[in-house]
Design an enzyme around this catalytic site. Sequence first.
Site, PDB file in Angstrom:
ATOM      1  N   LYS A   1      12.541   8.704  17.338  1.00 13.83           N
ATOM      2  CA  LYS A   1      11.882   7.611  17.993  1.00 13.83           C
ATOM      3  C   LYS A   1      11.082   7.715  19.352  1.00 13.83           C
ATOM      4  O   LYS A   1      10.070   7.390  19.636  1.00 13.83           O
ATOM      5  CB  LYS A   1      12.881   6.511  18.455  1.00 13.83           C
ATOM      6  CG  LYS A   1      13.720   5.831  17.205  1.00 13.83           C
ATOM      7  CD  LYS A   1      14.616   4.767  17.721  1.00 13.83           C
ATOM      8  CE  LYS A   1      15.674   5.389  19.012  1.00 13.83           C
ATOM      9  NZ  LYS A   1      16.611   6.589  18.391  1.00 13.83           N
TER      10      LYS A   1
ATOM     11  N   ARG B   1      20.741  20.667  20.061  1.00 12.42           N
ATOM     12  CA  ARG B   1      19.705  20.422  21.238  1.00 12.42           C
ATOM     13  C   ARG B   1      20.453  21.207  22.269  1.00 12.42           C
ATOM     14  O   ARG B   1      21.584  21.427  22.415  1.00 12.42           O
ATOM     15  CB  ARG B   1      19.888  19.026  21.401  1.00 12.42           C
ATOM     16  CG  ARG B   1      18.960  18.071  20.494  1.00 12.42           C
ATOM     17  CD  ARG B   1      18.490  16.715  20.910  1.00 12.42           C
ATOM     18  NE  ARG B   1      19.649  16.042  21.171  1.00 12.42           N
ATOM     19  CZ  ARG B   1      19.669  14.543  21.463  1.00 12.42           C
ATOM     20  NH1 ARG B   1      18.477  13.908  21.587  1.00 12.42           N
ATOM     21  NH2 ARG B   1      20.592  13.939  21.479  1.00 12.42           N
TER      22      ARG B   1
ATOM     23  N   ARG C   1      24.201  18.560  25.649  1.00 15.37           N
ATOM     24  CA  ARG C   1      24.472  17.107  26.111  1.00 15.37           C
ATOM     25  C   ARG C   1      25.840  16.734  25.922  1.00 15.37           C
ATOM     26  O   ARG C   1      26.226  17.163  24.935  1.00 15.37           O
ATOM     27  CB  ARG C   1      23.221  16.204  25.430  1.00 15.37           C
ATOM     28  CG  ARG C   1      22.181  15.972  26.204  1.00 15.37           C
ATOM     29  CD  ARG C   1      21.094  14.929  25.532  1.00 15.37           C
ATOM     30  NE  ARG C   1      21.794  13.842  25.077  1.00 15.37           N
ATOM     31  CZ  ARG C   1      21.060  12.960  24.843  1.00 15.37           C
ATOM     32  NH1 ARG C   1      19.789  12.707  24.632  1.00 15.37           N
ATOM     33  NH2 ARG C   1      21.467  11.591  24.080  1.00 15.37           N
TER      34      ARG C   1
ATOM     35  N   ARG D   1      28.002   6.999  16.810  1.00 15.81           N
ATOM     36  CA  ARG D   1      27.034   6.277  17.067  1.00 15.81           C
ATOM     37  C   ARG D   1      26.281   6.166  15.934  1.00 15.81           C
ATOM     38  O   ARG D   1      25.599   4.943  15.576  1.00 15.81           O
ATOM     39  CB  ARG D   1      25.766   7.289  17.948  1.00 15.81           C
ATOM     40  CG  ARG D   1      26.807   7.641  19.382  1.00 15.81           C
ATOM     41  CD  ARG D   1      25.824   8.384  20.272  1.00 15.81           C
ATOM     42  NE  ARG D   1      24.623   7.954  20.392  1.00 15.81           N
ATOM     43  CZ  ARG D   1      23.426   8.764  20.997  1.00 15.81           C
ATOM     44  NH1 ARG D   1      23.625   9.945  21.386  1.00 15.81           N
ATOM     45  NH2 ARG D   1      22.329   8.338  21.537  1.00 15.81           N
TER      46      ARG D   1
ATOM     47  N   ARG E   1      19.537  -3.027  21.160  1.00 11.02           N
ATOM     48  CA  ARG E   1      20.431  -2.470  20.410  1.00 11.02           C
ATOM     49  C   ARG E   1      21.771  -3.178  19.822  1.00 11.02           C
ATOM     50  O   ARG E   1      22.523  -2.536  19.323  1.00 11.02           O
ATOM     51  CB  ARG E   1      21.015  -1.645  21.552  1.00 11.02           C
ATOM     52  CG  ARG E   1      20.073  -0.379  22.163  1.00 11.02           C
ATOM     53  CD  ARG E   1      20.669   0.613  23.119  1.00 11.02           C
ATOM     54  NE  ARG E   1      22.019   1.334  22.410  1.00 11.02           N
ATOM     55  CZ  ARG E   1      22.897   2.053  23.069  1.00 11.02           C
ATOM     56  NH1 ARG E   1      22.697   2.013  24.506  1.00 11.02           N
ATOM     57  NH2 ARG E   1      23.783   2.697  22.926  1.00 11.02           N
TER      58      ARG E   1
END
Length: 213
Positions: free
Chosen positions: A13, A125, A158, A169, A90
Amino acid sequence: MKIILIGYPCSGKGTQAKFISKKYKIPNISISNLLKKEIKKKKNINLIKKIKNKIKSGKLVPDSIIINLLEKRLKKKDCSIGYILDGFPRTLNQAKIMYKKNIKIDYVIEILVSRENIFKRALGRKIHIPSGRTYHKIYNPPLIKNIDNITGENLTTRIDDTKEIVKKRLNEYDLFQKQIFLFYKKKENIKYFQINGNKKFKNVKNSIKKILN
């Protein structure tokens, strides 16, 4: 044009929002950035405490606070010809509040990516915290393993890039997606599109261009 861009975490996104913003010259609005800017202002101490406490506890900041910040941002001159809401709303309640407050939306674009690819993206990541630069061990590796290309400082993972948290999530988004799809599909003045985000960046970008051109 006024756009909502949604999708799984790590669906791309943010990358696509930057492309849309640059090509069509409309601001890319991120709620997390609005909250960070509000904290930096240090004007409303009570509001800042509420925001910080919610973020630290991993809970959502109250809708009333978020919508108020969003409305202020949308009143600025650069939003007069359009904007992109990156990953917002959201929740279904946020979408309903926006609609009641007559916050205009022309397009909802959902980027669809398989769970398998999401896990690959999220769990690979690495972040350079001071600058926000993001790397990936497969898709965008640093020149030296776990070292930032520019500063030579260490990269970190992270806190929320764990298999358990990513799965949670994704499950939360699945529930939200069903609700938001039905909500916006009923609105005659809003066009809802789903595009394949498993493809390369260029292909996803071209899909978006076909929708907006």
